[in-house]
Design an enzyme around this catalytic site. Structure first.
Site, short mmCIF file in Angstrom:
data_model
loop_
_atom_site.label_atom_id
_atom_site.label_comp_id
_atom_site.label_asym_id
_atom_site.label_seq_id
_atom_site.Cartn_x
_atom_site.Cartn_y
_atom_site.Cartn_z
N ARG A 12 15.06 57.20 57.57
CA ARG A 12 14.42 56.80 58.82
C ARG A 12 14.86 57.87 59.83
O ARG A 12 15.99 57.87 60.29
CB ARG A 12 14.88 55.40 59.25
CG ARG A 12 14.46 54.32 58.26
CD ARG A 12 14.77 52.92 58.78
NE ARG A 12 14.23 51.89 57.92
CZ ARG A 12 14.93 51.21 57.00
NH1 ARG A 12 16.22 51.44 56.85
NH2 ARG A 12 14.35 50.28 56.26
N ASP A 60 5.53 49.84 58.27
CA ASP A 60 4.88 50.01 59.57
C ASP A 60 5.54 51.06 60.46
O ASP A 60 4.86 51.74 61.23
CB ASP A 60 4.69 48.67 60.31
CG ASP A 60 5.99 47.92 60.48
OD1 ASP A 60 7.03 48.41 59.99
OD2 ASP A 60 5.98 46.84 61.11
N ARG A 65 -0.85 63.50 40.32
CA ARG A 65 -1.80 63.59 39.21
C ARG A 65 -3.25 63.61 39.72
O ARG A 65 -4.08 64.37 39.21
CB ARG A 65 -1.62 62.39 38.26
CG ARG A 65 -0.29 62.45 37.52
CD ARG A 65 -0.49 62.83 36.07
NE ARG A 65 0.76 63.26 35.47
CZ ARG A 65 1.38 62.64 34.47
NH1 ARG A 65 0.87 61.55 33.94
NH2 ARG A 65 2.51 63.14 33.99
N GLY A 78 13.55 40.81 53.89
CA GLY A 78 12.20 40.58 54.42
C GLY A 78 12.09 40.98 55.88
O GLY A 78 11.05 40.81 56.50
N ARG A 79 13.20 41.43 56.44
CA ARG A 79 13.27 41.76 57.86
C ARG A 79 12.82 40.54 58.67
O ARG A 79 13.40 39.48 58.50
CB ARG A 79 12.42 42.99 58.18
CG ARG A 79 12.87 43.73 59.43
CD ARG A 79 11.99 44.92 59.70
NE ARG A 79 12.18 45.96 58.72
CZ ARG A 79 13.08 46.93 58.83
NH1 ARG A 79 13.86 46.99 59.89
NH2 ARG A 79 13.20 47.86 57.92
N THR A 133 22.21 16.89 41.80
CA THR A 133 23.64 17.22 41.85
C THR A 133 23.89 18.65 42.34
O THR A 133 25.01 19.01 42.69
CB THR A 133 24.28 17.05 40.46
OG1 THR A 133 23.51 17.79 39.53
CG2 THR A 133 24.33 15.59 40.06
N ASP A 163 4.90 43.01 54.61
CA ASP A 163 4.56 42.63 55.99
C ASP A 163 3.56 43.59 56.64
O ASP A 163 3.66 43.86 57.84
CB ASP A 163 5.86 42.57 56.82
CG ASP A 163 6.60 43.91 56.85
OD1 ASP A 163 6.25 44.82 56.05
OD2 ASP A 163 7.51 44.07 57.67
N ARG A 184 27.08 22.32 42.93
CA ARG A 184 27.20 22.98 44.24
C ARG A 184 25.86 23.18 44.91
O ARG A 184 24.82 23.21 44.27
CB ARG A 184 27.85 24.35 44.07
CG ARG A 184 29.35 24.26 44.02
CD ARG A 184 29.95 25.61 43.74
NE ARG A 184 31.40 25.53 43.89
CZ ARG A 184 32.25 26.38 43.35
NH1 ARG A 184 31.80 27.38 42.62
NH2 ARG A 184 33.53 26.25 43.54
N GLY A 218 12.59 52.02 54.24
CA GLY A 218 13.33 51.43 53.12
C GLY A 218 12.60 51.72 51.82
O GLY A 218 11.40 51.54 51.73
N THR A 231 6.70 48.83 50.76
CA THR A 231 7.87 48.13 51.29
C THR A 231 8.02 46.84 50.52
O THR A 231 7.01 46.24 50.13
CB THR A 231 7.74 47.81 52.80
OG1 THR A 231 8.70 46.80 53.15
CG2 THR A 231 6.36 47.29 53.19
N GLY A 269 12.19 27.59 42.34
CA GLY A 269 12.36 26.14 42.43
C GLY A 269 13.40 25.72 43.46
O GLY A 269 14.21 24.82 43.22
N ASP A 324 8.91 44.15 51.80
CA ASP A 324 8.73 43.02 52.71
C ASP A 324 7.33 42.39 52.70
O ASP A 324 7.15 41.28 53.16
CB ASP A 324 9.04 43.46 54.16
CG ASP A 324 10.46 43.98 54.31
OD1 ASP A 324 11.31 43.63 53.47
OD2 ASP A 324 10.72 44.73 55.26
O1 F6P Z 1 12.11 46.97 55.07
C1 F6P Z 1 12.81 46.86 53.89
C2 F6P Z 1 14.18 46.30 54.14
O2 F6P Z 1 14.87 46.21 52.89
C3 F6P Z 1 14.23 44.96 54.87
O3 F6P Z 1 13.96 43.88 54.03
C4 F6P Z 1 15.64 44.97 55.41
O4 F6P Z 1 15.72 44.18 56.57
C5 F6P Z 1 15.85 46.41 55.75
O5 F6P Z 1 14.92 47.16 54.97
C6 F6P Z 1 17.24 46.92 55.47
O6 F6P Z 1 17.28 48.26 55.83
P1 F6P Z 1 18.45 49.31 55.54
O7 F6P Z 1 17.93 50.26 54.54
O8 F6P Z 1 18.65 50.00 56.82
O9 F6P Z 1 19.63 48.56 55.05
#
Ligand code: F6P
Length: 328
Positions: free
Chosen positions: A76, A107, A29, A175-176, A219, A134, A167, A15, A130, A190, A132
């Site tokens: 990918r 990863d 550079r 964030g996967r 509210t 992570d 509402r 991603g 990324t 917040g 995420d």
């Molecule tokens: O890893 C980055 C991310 O944006 C995740 O947060 C999300 O779950 C995933 O990639 C979405 O991937 P795609 O590009 O296949 O929609």
């Protein structure tokens, strides 16, 4: 003695994330500064398989530090998961005289890079990119800070309309299977409640909390739901469940989606990308391989790729406590 590095390859994979262009610029550079050649492979591993690359130099990466996305494109690659695909990529890199590859991604990218390097003895250096956040071995990944700012900007806008119409909004963030984006943007925006995969708070707790906030005079409310959270797995069903149980709530859902991956990178992400990639080039020149560069406590450090892949970073539970206190 390690072979002298004369030509470096770079690619972006998985991603995309804001700051990847700043990272590519820093690789090109730094290569130019140290007088080594640099090739940019298109669409991640797929470009390596198809021998699709462009030459990069100090001037060809001008005016990209501020751009979202990646000029090298991203993908990918399914073919790279196969031995034949990786063998094609290795043959192309050898033909192009690439001495080391810098892989900017998450990863999945590092896992592919590690297998590739083991099979074909081509040094790889990972740079965490990324939204995420992570990746183990770095406190920050390139793009995470920009994504957080995009989320709070969007939630600030949702807050305006939530408050005008009294509402309740469920806002799903990316964030996967990690809750970093949700947890930090939730505090920054917040939010009333933050639902993350690392902590199963349960539906009862959510209903009680919403009930309590209504009684306390609120509210409108915002609940941030991480896409990987168990009870929020389907945010629309979650909103429907809350409506059924707390009928006085006019509940709406917003899925922020891919806007979180776009936009001009924040200064933080540009500096992070620049620091990580200068280090990545220097380590490649030093003959290091199969490592990932990361930033820990504001210092750029390298760890073995195998270790970066072994664990997942943990969320800071103190932030959940802060969120609880502040949503009183
Ligand atoms: O890893 C980055 C991310 O944006 C995740 O947060 C999300 O779950 C995933 O990639 C979405 O991937 P795609 O590009 O296949 O929609």
């Amino acid at each position: 003695m390690a072979k002298r590095v004369k030509r470096i390859g770079v690619m972006t994979s998985g991603g995309d994330s804001p700051g990847m262009n700043a990272a590519i610029r820093a690789v090109a550079r730094a290569s130019s500064y140290y007088r080594v050649e640099c090739l940019g492979f298109m669409r991640g591993f797929q470009g390596m398989i198809e021998n699709d690359y462009i030459e990069l130099n100090a001037r060809s990466v001008r005016n990209i530090i501020n751009l979202g996305g990646t000029i090298l494109k991203s993908a990918r690659s399914k073919e790279f998961l196969t031995e034949e695909g990786r063998a094609k990529a290795a043959a192309n890199l050898k033909k192009a005289n690439i001495d080391a590859m810098i892989l900017i991604g998450g990863d999945g990218t590092f896992r592919g890079g590690k297998v590739f390097s083991e099979e074909h003895n081509i040094p790889v250096i990972g740079v965490p990119g990324t939204i995420d956040n992570d990746i183990f071995g770095t406190h920050y990944t390139i793009g995470y800070d920009t994504a957080l700012n995009t989320v709070i900007d969007a939630v600030d806008k949702i807050r305006d309309t939530a408050s005008s119409h009294n509402r309740l909004f469920f806002v799903e963030v990316m964030g996967r299977d990690a809750g970093f984006i949700a947890l930090n943007s939730g505090i920054g925006a917040g939010a009333e409640e933050i639902l993350i995969p690392e902590e199963d708070l349960g539906l009862d707790r959510l209903l009680n909390s919403l009930e309590r906030s209504r009684r306390s005079g609120k509210t409108s409310s915002i609940v941030i739901v991480s896409e990987g959270d168990k009870i929020g797995k389907n945010v629309f069903e979650l909103a429907a469940y809350v409506k059924d149980n707390l009928p006085y709530y006019d509940a709406k859902v917003t899925v922020l989606g891919h806007i979180q991956r776009g936009g001009s990178p924040t200064c933080f992400d540009r500096v992070l990308a620049s620091r990580l990639c200068v280090k990545a080039v220097e380590l490649a020149l030093d003959g290091q391989q199969d490592i990932m560069v990361g930033m820990m406590n504001n210092e750029i450090k390298a760890i073995e790729l195998v270790n970066a892949l072994k664990s997942k970073p943990t969320i800071n539970k103190e932030l959940l406590r802060i969120s609880d206190i502040l949503s009183v």
